[in-house]
Design a protein around this motif. Structure first.
Motif, PDB file in Angstrom:
ATOM      1  N   PHE A 155       4.080  -4.189   8.357  1.00  0.00           N
ATOM      2  CA  PHE A 155       5.066  -3.176   7.529  1.00  0.00           C
ATOM      3  C   PHE A 155       6.366  -3.715   7.852  1.00  0.00           C
ATOM      4  O   PHE A 155       6.655  -4.791   8.516  1.00  0.00           O
ATOM      5  CB  PHE A 155       4.949  -1.668   8.184  1.00  0.00           C
ATOM      6  N   GLY A 156       7.406  -3.600   6.881  1.00  0.00           N
ATOM      7  CA  GLY A 156       8.684  -3.963   7.135  1.00  0.00           C
ATOM      8  C   GLY A 156       9.977  -3.215   6.615  1.00  0.00           C
ATOM      9  O   GLY A 156       9.774  -2.101   5.833  1.00  0.00           O
ATOM     10  N   THR A 157      11.097  -3.942   6.602  1.00  0.00           N
ATOM     11  CA  THR A 157      12.078  -3.177   5.925  1.00  0.00           C
ATOM     12  C   THR A 157      13.248  -4.346   5.669  1.00  0.00           C
ATOM     13  O   THR A 157      13.026  -5.499   5.851  1.00  0.00           O
ATOM     14  CB  THR A 157      12.733  -2.345   6.865  1.00  0.00           C
ATOM     15  N   GLY A 158      14.423  -3.809   5.262  1.00  0.00           N
ATOM     16  CA  GLY A 158      15.374  -4.704   4.891  1.00  0.00           C
ATOM     17  C   GLY A 158      15.231  -5.342   3.446  1.00  0.00           C
ATOM     18  O   GLY A 158      16.165  -6.307   3.198  1.00  0.00           O
ATOM     19  N   LEU A 159      14.282  -5.018   2.795  1.00  0.00           N
ATOM     20  CA  LEU A 159      14.328  -5.648   1.215  1.00  0.00           C
ATOM     21  C   LEU A 159      14.992  -4.839   0.302  1.00  0.00           C
ATOM     22  O   LEU A 159      15.687  -3.911   0.690  1.00  0.00           O
ATOM     23  CB  LEU A 159      12.810  -5.687   0.687  1.00  0.00           C
ATOM     24  N   GLY A 160      15.156  -5.369  -0.712  1.00  0.00           N
ATOM     25  CA  GLY A 160      15.684  -4.497  -1.928  1.00  0.00           C
ATOM     26  C   GLY A 160      17.390  -4.940  -2.003  1.00  0.00           C
ATOM     27  O   GLY A 160      17.993  -4.211  -2.456  1.00  0.00           O
ATOM     28  N   ILE A 161      17.635  -5.677  -0.973  1.00  0.00           N
ATOM     29  CA  ILE A 161      19.201  -6.037  -0.895  1.00  0.00           C
ATOM     30  C   ILE A 161      19.558  -7.243  -1.475  1.00  0.00           C
ATOM     31  O   ILE A 161      20.259  -7.269  -2.741  1.00  0.00           O
ATOM     32  CB  ILE A 161      19.770  -5.875   0.559  1.00  0.00           C
ATOM     33  N   ARG A 192       0.924  -1.062  -0.162  1.00  0.00           N
ATOM     34  CA  ARG A 192       0.106  -0.123  -0.144  1.00  0.00           C
ATOM     35  C   ARG A 192       0.546   1.404   0.010  1.00  0.00           C
ATOM     36  O   ARG A 192       0.229   2.545  -0.378  1.00  0.00           O
ATOM     37  CB  ARG A 192      -0.830  -0.039   1.186  1.00  0.00           C
ATOM     38  N   ALA A 193       2.113   1.261   0.469  1.00  0.00           N
ATOM     39  CA  ALA A 193       3.145   2.291   0.458  1.00  0.00           C
ATOM     40  C   ALA A 193       4.341   1.763   0.854  1.00  0.00           C
ATOM     41  O   ALA A 193       4.583   0.573   1.191  1.00  0.00           O
ATOM     42  CB  ALA A 193       2.675   3.245   1.703  1.00  0.00           C
ATOM     43  N   ALA A 194       5.422   2.403   0.033  1.00  0.00           N
ATOM     44  CA  ALA A 194       6.964   2.057   0.028  1.00  0.00           C
ATOM     45  C   ALA A 194       7.587   3.286   0.244  1.00  0.00           C
ATOM     46  O   ALA A 194       7.549   4.279  -0.253  1.00  0.00           O
ATOM     47  CB  ALA A 194       7.302   1.487  -1.077  1.00  0.00           C
ATOM     48  N   GLY A 195       8.425   3.115   1.261  1.00  0.00           N
ATOM     49  CA  GLY A 195       9.356   4.339   1.805  1.00  0.00           C
ATOM     50  C   GLY A 195      10.764   4.599   0.761  1.00  0.00           C
ATOM     51  O   GLY A 195      11.091   3.457   0.533  1.00  0.00           O
ATOM     52  N   ILE A 196      11.178   5.554   0.775  1.00  0.00           N
ATOM     53  CA  ILE A 196      12.189   5.707   0.097  1.00  0.00           C
ATOM     54  C   ILE A 196      13.144   6.384   0.788  1.00  0.00           C
ATOM     55  O   ILE A 196      13.202   7.272   1.745  1.00  0.00           O
ATOM     56  CB  ILE A 196      11.972   6.910  -1.122  1.00  0.00           C
ATOM     57  N   ASN A 197      14.684   5.747   0.772  1.00  0.00           N
ATOM     58  CA  ASN A 197      15.677   6.126   1.406  1.00  0.00           C
ATOM     59  C   ASN A 197      16.922   6.345   0.767  1.00  0.00           C
ATOM     60  O   ASN A 197      16.957   6.033  -0.457  1.00  0.00           O
ATOM     61  CB  ASN A 197      15.995   4.850   2.651  1.00  0.00           C
ATOM     62  N   PRO A 198      17.815   7.328   1.329  1.00  0.00           N
ATOM     63  CA  PRO A 198      19.135   7.483   0.609  1.00  0.00           C
ATOM     64  C   PRO A 198      19.881   6.258  -0.038  1.00  0.00           C
ATOM     65  O   PRO A 198      20.689   6.226  -0.961  1.00  0.00           O
ATOM     66  CB  PRO A 198      19.891   8.248   1.579  1.00  0.00           C
ATOM     67  N   VAL A 199      19.778   4.984   1.012  1.00  0.00           N
ATOM     68  CA  VAL A 199      20.309   3.734   0.340  1.00  0.00           C
ATOM     69  C   VAL A 199      19.851   3.216  -0.878  1.00  0.00           C
ATOM     70  O   VAL A 199      20.625   2.601  -1.521  1.00  0.00           O
ATOM     71  CB  VAL A 199      20.326   2.828   1.725  1.00  0.00           C
ATOM     72  N   ASP A 200      18.679   3.470  -0.981  1.00  0.00           N
ATOM     73  CA  ASP A 200      18.043   2.996  -2.593  1.00  0.00           C
ATOM     74  C   ASP A 200      18.771   3.568  -3.771  1.00  0.00           C
ATOM     75  O   ASP A 200      18.966   2.820  -4.526  1.00  0.00           O
ATOM     76  CB  ASP A 200      16.587   3.588  -2.589  1.00  0.00           C
ATOM     77  N   ALA A 201      19.344   4.839  -3.499  1.00  0.00           N
ATOM     78  CA  ALA A 201      20.206   5.474  -4.498  1.00  0.00           C
ATOM     79  C   ALA A 201      21.448   4.806  -4.711  1.00  0.00           C
ATOM     80  O   ALA A 201      22.093   4.439  -5.769  1.00  0.00           O
ATOM     81  CB  ALA A 201      20.311   7.175  -4.441  1.00  0.00           C
ATOM     82  N   LYS A 202      22.092   4.391  -3.291  1.00  0.00           N
ATOM     83  CA  LYS A 202      23.302   3.750  -3.430  1.00  0.00           C
ATOM     84  C   LYS A 202      23.138   2.236  -4.221  1.00  0.00           C
ATOM     85  O   LYS A 202      24.374   1.866  -4.663  1.00  0.00           O
ATOM     86  CB  LYS A 202      23.889   3.629  -1.998  1.00  0.00           C
ATOM     87  N   PHE A 203      22.133   1.606  -3.768  1.00  0.00           N
ATOM     88  CA  PHE A 203      22.105   0.344  -4.668  1.00  0.00           C
ATOM     89  C   PHE A 203      21.677   0.491  -5.999  1.00  0.00           C
ATOM     90  O   PHE A 203      22.336  -0.203  -7.056  1.00  0.00           O
ATOM     91  CB  PHE A 203      20.998  -0.451  -3.887  1.00  0.00           C
ATOM     92  N   PRO A 254      13.511  -1.596  -6.691  1.00  0.00           N
ATOM     93  CA  PRO A 254      14.306  -0.919  -5.586  1.00  0.00           C
ATOM     94  C   PRO A 254      13.149  -0.768  -4.302  1.00  0.00           C
ATOM     95  O   PRO A 254      12.117  -0.808  -4.463  1.00  0.00           O
ATOM     96  CB  PRO A 254      14.469   0.287  -6.165  1.00  0.00           C
ATOM     97  N   GLY A 255      13.697  -0.293  -3.303  1.00  0.00           N
ATOM     98  CA  GLY A 255      13.153  -0.351  -2.135  1.00  0.00           C
ATOM     99  C   GLY A 255      13.168  -1.116  -1.186  1.00  0.00           C
ATOM    100  O   GLY A 255      12.942  -2.444  -1.065  1.00  0.00           O
ATOM    101  N   SER A 256      13.608  -0.418   0.192  1.00  0.00           N
ATOM    102  CA  SER A 256      13.472  -1.321   1.395  1.00  0.00           C
ATOM    103  C   SER A 256      12.332  -1.534   2.369  1.00  0.00           C
ATOM    104  O   SER A 256      12.255  -2.637   2.912  1.00  0.00           O
ATOM    105  CB  SER A 256      14.563  -0.680   2.183  1.00  0.00           C
ATOM    106  N   ASP A 257      11.711  -0.453   2.408  1.00  0.00           N
ATOM    107  CA  ASP A 257      10.652  -0.255   3.305  1.00  0.00           C
ATOM    108  C   ASP A 257       9.455  -0.439   2.550  1.00  0.00           C
ATOM    109  O   ASP A 257       9.016  -0.077   1.538  1.00  0.00           O
ATOM    110  CB  ASP A 257      10.766   1.151   3.798  1.00  0.00           C
TER     111      ASP A 257
END
Ligand SMILES: NC(=O)c1ccc[n+]([C@@H]2O[C@H](COP(=O)([O-])OP(=O)(O)OC[C@H]3O[C@@H](n4cnc5c(N)ncnc54)[C@H](OP(=O)(O)O)[C@@H]3O)[C@@H](O)[C@H]2O)c1
Length: 318
Positions: free
Chosen positions: A85-91, A35-46, A60-63
Motif C-alpha cells: 500500500f502507499g501514498t503520495g502519488l498524483g503530485i 486493487r483499491a485507491a483511496g479518495i482524499n479532499p486534496v485530489d479535488a484541489k489538484f 488523480p489519486g494519492s493512495d
C-alpha cells in the motif's frame, strides 16, 4: 489499462475513463496492480487547479493498495506478488485511479496479510498525516491530552485511534450521529463541533496539550483559549487563506507552538507507512471504509468526499 484522467482543471466532470498504455517500471520503480485507491479532499484541489502539479493529462489519486506486478532495476525490498500500500502519488507523478500505478519505494510499504486492500488504500494519506502530525511534529506522548477536530473525518478518525493507542486521552469533535462510533475508535469524550459552549465543554474534559486542526482559521481563538500551557497545535488546513490570532498575547503567554503541516511536502512516506502497517497488523488502527465505488465512478467519489458526510474513507475499486 483503464485509467481515470483529466486533460484540464475543473469540476469532477473533467474526469474521464480512458484506455491507455500500461506503464513500465523504470530503475528504482515498482509497478503495482491497483486493487483499491483511496479518495482524499486534496485530489479535488489538484483536479480543480487550487494546487499546481505536473503536466496533463493526469491520473488523480494519492493512495492505493494492490499487488506488485513488476519491479525495475535496483529494487530489492519488493518482489512480484507482494501485497503493498502507499501514498503520495498524483503530485509530481501519475496517480492511483487506474488499473496499474508506478511508484518509487519512498511511496510504499508492505500491506500485512489479512488487511483488506480497501483498508490499505484508505489509510495511506490520512495515516501518514495523523502519524507525522501528532507523533513526529507535536511529539504526542503517553498521558498527554489530545484534541482532534473533525474526529469522524478521514484524518480525524485515524488520529483518534492513533492518539489513543499512543496513550493519550482523546477529545474529538464530530457531528452528533457519529459520537458513539468515534468513542468506539478510542475517544474518551466526543463533542458536537457546532455546540455554542464548545470551549467550556473541552475545558471540562481537561486542557489539551496537543491539538490536530483541519480548520485552523475557524478554531485559532478557541484553541488559544482552551489549550494548555505549552500546547502544540498542528494545523493541517483552513477554510480561508487568512490566518490571524485574535489574541496573540494569550498564545504567547501560554507559549503555544503552532506547527503548519503539509503531508504532500514530505519527501519519503515509507517510514510512516511501515509504522502504520504494524499498527494495522496489531489491530490498534484501521481505516473505516464507508463507501466503495467502481473506477468509472471516481467523479462521483470526488463529489461525495467534498459534499456529503460520512465517517471514514471513500475508496475506488478498479
Ligand atoms: N496538511 C495535510 O497534510 C493534510 C492531510 C490530509 C488532509 N488535509 C486537509 O484536512 C482536511 C480534512 O481532511 P479529511 O481527509 O479528514 O477530510 P474529510 O474526510 O472530508 O473530513 C472532514 C471532517 O470535517 C468535519 N467538519 C465539517 N464541518 C466542520 C466544522 N465546522 N468543524 C469541525 N469539523 C467539521 C466533517 O464532519 P461532517 O461529516 O459532519 O461534515 C468531517 O468529519 C481537508 O481540508 C484536507 O484537505 C490536510
Amino acid at each position: 489499462m483503464r485509467a481515470i484522467r483529466y486533460h484540464e482543471h475543473g469540476s469532477p466532470d473533467v474526469l474521464r475513463s480512458e484506455e491507455i498504455e500500461r506503464p513500465s517500471p523504470k530503475r528504482g520503480e515498482v509497478l503495482v496492480a491497483v486493487r483499491a485507491a483511496g479518495i482524499n479532499p486534496v485530489d479535488a484541489k489538484f483536479r480543480d487547479g487550487t494546487y499546481p502539479q505536473g503536466p496533463h493529462p493526469k491520473i488523480p489519486g494519492s493512495d492505493f493498495a494492490g499487488v506488485v506486478e513488476a519491479v525495475g532495476d535496483d529494487i530489492d525490498e519488493f518482489a512480484v506478488g507482494d501485497r503493498v500500500f502507499g501514498t503520495g502519488l498524483g503530485i509530481d507523478r501519475q496517480g492511483t485511479c487506474a488499473e496499474y500505478a508506478v511508484a518509487t519505494t519512498t511511496h510504499l510499504a508492505k500491506l500485512p496479510d489479512g488487511i483488506a486492500f480497501t483498508v490499505g488504500a484508505g489509510i495511506g494519506l490520512v495515516g501518514v498525516t495523523a502519524w507525522e502530525g501528532l507523533i513526529e511534529t507535536a511529539g504526542l506522548a503517553v498521558g498527554d491530552r489530545c484534541l482532534v477536530h473533525g474526529g469522524s473525518g478521514g484524518v480525524g478518525h485515524v488520529a483518534v485511534q492513533l492518539a489513543s493507542a499512543a496513550g493519550a486521552s482523546v477529545v474529538a469533535t464530530a457531528a452528533e450521529q457519529y459520537h458513539d462510533r468515534v468513542r468506539t475508535l478510542g475517544a474518551d469524550t466526543v463533542l458536537s463541533y457546532d455546540r455554542p459552549d464548545l470551549a467550556s465543554a473541552i475545558g471540562d474534559a481537561g486542557a489539551p496539550d496537543v491539538v490536530l486542526d483541519h480548520r485552523i482559521d475557524q478554531h485559532i481563538e478557541l484553541n488559544t483559549e482552551i489549550a494548555s500551557q505549552g500546547a502544540r497545535i498542528v494545523a493541517i488546513d483552513s477554510t480561508a487563506p487568512e490566518l490571524r490570532y485574535p489574541d496573540s498575547g494569550l498564545a504567547r503567554a501560554k507559549m503555544h507552538t503552532l506547527h503548519h503541516f503539509a503531508m504532500i511536502s514530505l519527501s519519503d512516506y515509507s517510514s510512516a507507512l511501515k509504522l502504520i502497517a504494524r499498527l494495522l497488523e496489531s489491530g490498534n488502527v484501521t481505516a473505516e471504509v464507508a463507501r466503495t465505488y467502481d473506477l468509472a465512478d471516481t467523479g462521483q467519489a470526488h463529489r461525495d468526499v467534498a459534499e456529503t458526510s460520512f465517517l471514514g474513507k471513500a475508496v475506488v475499486v478498479p
